[in-house]
Design a protein around this motif. Structure first.
Motif, PDB file in Angstrom:
ATOM      1  N   LYS A 138       0.821  -1.197   0.000  1.00  0.00           N
ATOM      2  CA  LYS A 138       0.000   0.000   0.000  1.00  0.00           C
ATOM      3  C   LYS A 138       0.868   1.264   0.000  1.00  0.00           C
ATOM      4  O   LYS A 138       1.982   1.291   0.529  1.00  0.00           O
ATOM      5  CB  LYS A 138      -0.891   0.040   1.251  1.00  0.00           C
ATOM      6  N   TRP A 139       0.309   2.320  -0.579  1.00  0.00           N
ATOM      7  CA  TRP A 139       0.898   3.645  -0.469  1.00  0.00           C
ATOM      8  C   TRP A 139       0.551   4.234   0.898  1.00  0.00           C
ATOM      9  O   TRP A 139      -0.311   3.702   1.610  1.00  0.00           O
ATOM     10  CB  TRP A 139       0.392   4.557  -1.580  1.00  0.00           C
ATOM     11  N   ALA A 140       1.205   5.327   1.248  1.00  0.00           N
ATOM     12  CA  ALA A 140       0.974   5.945   2.554  1.00  0.00           C
ATOM     13  C   ALA A 140      -0.471   6.400   2.731  1.00  0.00           C
ATOM     14  O   ALA A 140      -0.950   6.529   3.859  1.00  0.00           O
ATOM     15  CB  ALA A 140       1.929   7.116   2.758  1.00  0.00           C
ATOM     16  N   ASP A 141      -1.183   6.646   1.627  1.00  0.00           N
ATOM     17  CA  ASP A 141      -2.583   7.059   1.738  1.00  0.00           C
ATOM     18  C   ASP A 141      -3.540   5.876   1.736  1.00  0.00           C
ATOM     19  O   ASP A 141      -4.766   6.052   1.707  1.00  0.00           O
ATOM     20  CB  ASP A 141      -2.957   8.031   0.604  1.00  0.00           C
ATOM     21  N   PHE A 201      14.597  -0.182  -9.268  1.00  0.00           N
ATOM     22  CA  PHE A 201      14.283   1.253  -9.297  1.00  0.00           C
ATOM     23  C   PHE A 201      13.126   1.579  -8.350  1.00  0.00           C
ATOM     24  O   PHE A 201      12.287   0.730  -8.040  1.00  0.00           O
ATOM     25  CB  PHE A 201      13.995   1.733 -10.729  1.00  0.00           C
ATOM     26  N   PRO A 202      13.063   2.820  -7.869  1.00  0.00           N
ATOM     27  CA  PRO A 202      12.010   3.208  -6.924  1.00  0.00           C
ATOM     28  C   PRO A 202      10.649   3.236  -7.602  1.00  0.00           C
ATOM     29  O   PRO A 202      10.507   3.731  -8.714  1.00  0.00           O
ATOM     30  CB  PRO A 202      12.432   4.605  -6.484  1.00  0.00           C
ATOM     31  N   ILE A 203       9.652   2.709  -6.928  1.00  0.00           N
ATOM     32  CA  ILE A 203       8.293   2.710  -7.451  1.00  0.00           C
ATOM     33  C   ILE A 203       7.544   3.922  -6.898  1.00  0.00           C
ATOM     34  O   ILE A 203       7.500   4.141  -5.681  1.00  0.00           O
ATOM     35  CB  ILE A 203       7.554   1.408  -7.107  1.00  0.00           C
ATOM     36  N   LEU A 204       6.964   4.708  -7.799  1.00  0.00           N
ATOM     37  CA  LEU A 204       6.331   5.987  -7.469  1.00  0.00           C
ATOM     38  C   LEU A 204       4.819   5.884  -7.623  1.00  0.00           C
ATOM     39  O   LEU A 204       4.325   5.138  -8.470  1.00  0.00           O
ATOM     40  CB  LEU A 204       6.865   7.081  -8.391  1.00  0.00           C
ATOM     41  N   PRO A 205       4.060   6.657  -6.828  1.00  0.00           N
ATOM     42  CA  PRO A 205       2.598   6.592  -6.902  1.00  0.00           C
ATOM     43  C   PRO A 205       2.046   7.411  -8.065  1.00  0.00           C
ATOM     44  O   PRO A 205       2.056   8.643  -8.038  1.00  0.00           O
ATOM     45  CB  PRO A 205       2.157   7.182  -5.561  1.00  0.00           C
ATOM     46  N   MET A 230       4.878  11.520  -1.679  1.00  0.00           N
ATOM     47  CA  MET A 230       4.370  10.357  -0.964  1.00  0.00           C
ATOM     48  C   MET A 230       5.019   9.094  -1.516  1.00  0.00           C
ATOM     49  O   MET A 230       5.335   9.019  -2.698  1.00  0.00           O
ATOM     50  CB  MET A 230       2.855  10.258  -1.125  1.00  0.00           C
ATOM     51  N   GLY A 231       5.217   8.115  -0.651  1.00  0.00           N
ATOM     52  CA  GLY A 231       5.775   6.849  -1.075  1.00  0.00           C
ATOM     53  C   GLY A 231       5.088   5.694  -0.394  1.00  0.00           C
ATOM     54  O   GLY A 231       4.083   5.856   0.302  1.00  0.00           O
TER      55      GLY A 231
END
Length: 619
Positions: A138-141, A201-205, A230-231
């Motif tokens: 999950k994302w932070a939201d 690589f970093p996964i972005l929302p 947000m991450g």
């Protein structure tokens, strides 16, 4: 989460690991179904160290408290919280707010395990790779991490970052192939590294970046920003003082805190970075107890200035650790930019090395604490030595007409100074090489025979603390009529100038894993020479090097890979593309007794800061 940076100002916020897959068939993961050969991880050589049902990494303390604040420092400044774009100076620690598809263990050279992805699958020809996302990610939201997020991340990184564009140039695209599945496609087959590096690589929302901020303004991932992104990672940005400080707080609702790959990690309730314009002031802040941890990059300071009371009474611990370098090759060098005409001739570049007196510098400035670098893979068994033999010789014979003849006849060795006679002989040799290249000493100036142009160049630095290591080189060059000028600039200007290759010479560091692969083209390949933002700082465009990079990437087995790496090392050294300087081969750290590391450190790292914890509340 963040890897220790080998050189401030040049480091990338999220270091791309170069773990590859020699197609060792790992035991399939248990969760996914559907006929594919799903794996819970990938290994470069042999098998993964940990079984499918592992409970934790071997070196972590699962009983470590979640408490305290870790106060860190950095030199320079920052003006950007968007790690995607090649502009501005990104803040330290941004990697802590993001997760990647896979995550490596510092106890293994070649092992990587699922993080956002619960499983991975790829065909025998490695023409693609598929990751299955964890349903709980999950994302932070609270929104789920989706294949659309992964595809979005790949696209924006390749479009806006020269590093990612070059590193993932063989990834032609990604597509959603299931509710939680995303498949990456490659433009070549049997490149054993590709299935693994796309997990790094970093996964972005996607939904966050395509949405609006609190003021109703549309966010733009192609621009720098000081709004906290947000991450899905363990930390969130809590506060920002642009240019001077940033603070991260541990997320109690972090979705992955109980994963086996994460247990016993992310123990500090907060991690903050304070920026200093001067390295000595930064050290004084540590000495005063305002900073908890320091990585010392000055051997002289390490030898002479850690005698304060807190060290004597053991409130501050000093350790010199070799762990991070057991599987890391280092090339630290002064790098002439061959895009400048004065450095195009290899004899000029070789002459510069004869003017560098390492022995004197090591004795007078570093108290004997340094070692001279003599390989692009220094400190590992990938480094070339002696004369080429066996498969390495076979490879070099295939390109014999494209490499300097001394590759076959003369082992590489740096000039040795340290006493007046040796220094005098070295400077004479330098003058002779300059003369062969069309320069001669007239009066007290080295000038071009044809044009009368004096040999003069600027050495660009990003820290005043580095000047003391370069000044002896400048003085030595002056003795033979070469004018070298030091120019130290702030972090933002330095990053922008190195990205655009706007320099005569810089001080650079390359760190090499035990499995070199596609990143070698980013460092030394012809195709990266003119691509702004690449790490081909020297401007190398050598057909022989390109051939050897291809052999490294497509080596059928480990033996052939090592032979190709050593062959490339010889060719790079023989062309004198850089002036190798020095490294200590140790991670010199000092920290206050408010923090501690696990009893057993990982084999190939120090676990910082992920596995460390606040000591004052430790059980």
């Amino acid at each position: 989460m963040d890897l220790t940076r080998l050189q401030k100002g040049l480091a990338i916020v999220l270091a791309v690991s170069t773990l590859a897959t020699w197609a060792a068939a790992q035991e399939p993961a248990k969760a996914p179904e559907g006929g594919q050969n799903w794996r819970y991880g990938m290994a470069v050589v042999g098998d993964l160290q940990l079984p499918p049902d592992f409970k934790q990494l071997p070196y972590v303390d699962v009983n470590a408290p979640k408490s305290g604040e870790l106060r860190l420092s950095d030199e320079g400044t920052f003006d950007n919280l968007n790690l995607v774009v090649d502009r501005g100076a990104a803040a330290s620690g941004l990697g802590m707010i993001y997760d990647t598809l896979m995550k490596r263990s510092e106890n293994e050279v070649f092992g990587t395990y699922g993080l956002l992805a619960e499983a991975v699958s790829y065909p025998d020809d490695m023409s693609s790779v598929t990751f299955r996302l964890r349903p709980e990610a999950k994302w932070a939201d609270g929104e789920p991490v989706t294949p659309e997020d992964v595809i979005f991340s790949l696209n924006v990184l390749k479009e806006n970052s020269a590093m990612y564009s070059g590193y993932y140039r063989h990834v032609t695209g990604a597509e959603k192939t299931g509710d939680r599945d995303v498949t990456f496609h490659f433009d070549e087959k049997n490149n054993k590294e590709l299935p693994s590096i796309v997990g790094d690589f970093p996964i972005l929302p996607k939904h966050w970046w395509e949405g609006k901020d609190a003021q109703g303004n549309q966010r733009d991932i192609t621009r720098t920003t000081l709004d906290a992104p947000m991450g899905s990672g363990p930390y969130k940005i809590a506060s920002v003082q642009p240019g001077s400080a940033i603070r991260y707080e541990l997320r109690d609702d972090y979705w992955g805190k109980d994963l086996p790959i994460n247990r016993g990690q992310y123990n500090f309730r907060a991690i903050s970075y304070t920026y200093f314009s001067d390295n000595d002031v930064e050290f004084e802040a540590f000495r005063a107890g305002n900073i908890d941890y320091r990585r010392e990059n000055s051997s002289s300071r390490w030898a002479t200035r850690y005698d304060f009371d807190a060290v004597k009474d053991k409130r501050v611990t000093r350790e010199a650790l070799t762990n991070p370098f057991k599987a890391t090759g280092i090339m630290q060098a002064l790098v002439p930019n061959m895009r400048r005409d004065i450095f195009k001739d290899a004899r000029v570049r070789e002459a510069l090395n004869y003017a560098f007196d390492f022995e004197d510098l090591n004795k007078n400035l570093a108290f004997g604490g340094l070692k001279r670098v003599d390989s692009f893979f220094w400190g590992t068994d990938l480094a070339s030595s002696g004369l080429p033999q066996g498969k390495e010789l076979e490879i070099l014979n295939e390109i014999k007409d494209k490499v300097p003849p001394e590759v076959f006849t003369t082992p590489y060795a740096n000039p040795v100074g340290g006493d007046p006679n040796k220094v005098r002989d070295n400077l004479r040799k330098a003058i002779g090489l300059f003369k062969e290249a069309g320069w001669e000493l007239k009066g007290n100036r080295m000038v071009n025979v044809k044009t009368g142009q004096p040999l003069s160049f600027e050495i660009l630095l990003n820290s005043a603390g580095m000047e003391r290591s370069v000044n002896p080189f400048v003085a030595s060059l002056k003795k033979i009529g070469v004018e070298a000028r030091l120019r130290t600039v702030d972090a933002s200007q330095y990053i922008n100038r190195t990205r655009s290759f706007d320099y005569d010479m810089i001080w650079a560091v390359w760190g090499e894993t035990m499995n070199p692969g596609n990143e070698q083209a980013e460092y030394w390949g012809s195709q990266s020479k003119d691509r702004q933002g690449s790490r081909n700082y020297a401007g190398i465009a050598d057909p022989a090097v390109d051939i050897l990079i291809h052999k490294i990437v497509f080596a059928p087995d480990r033996e052939d890979q090592i032979a190709a790496v050593r062959a490339m090392d010889r060719v790079l050294l023989a062309n004198h593309y850089v002036v190798p300087v020095f490294y200590s081969g140790e991670e010199k750290i000092a920290y206050w007794n408010r923090i501690a590391h696990p009893q057993t450190l990982p084999e190939y790292g120090i676990g910082f800061p992920d596995a460390w914890f606040a000591k004052d509340q430790a059980k």
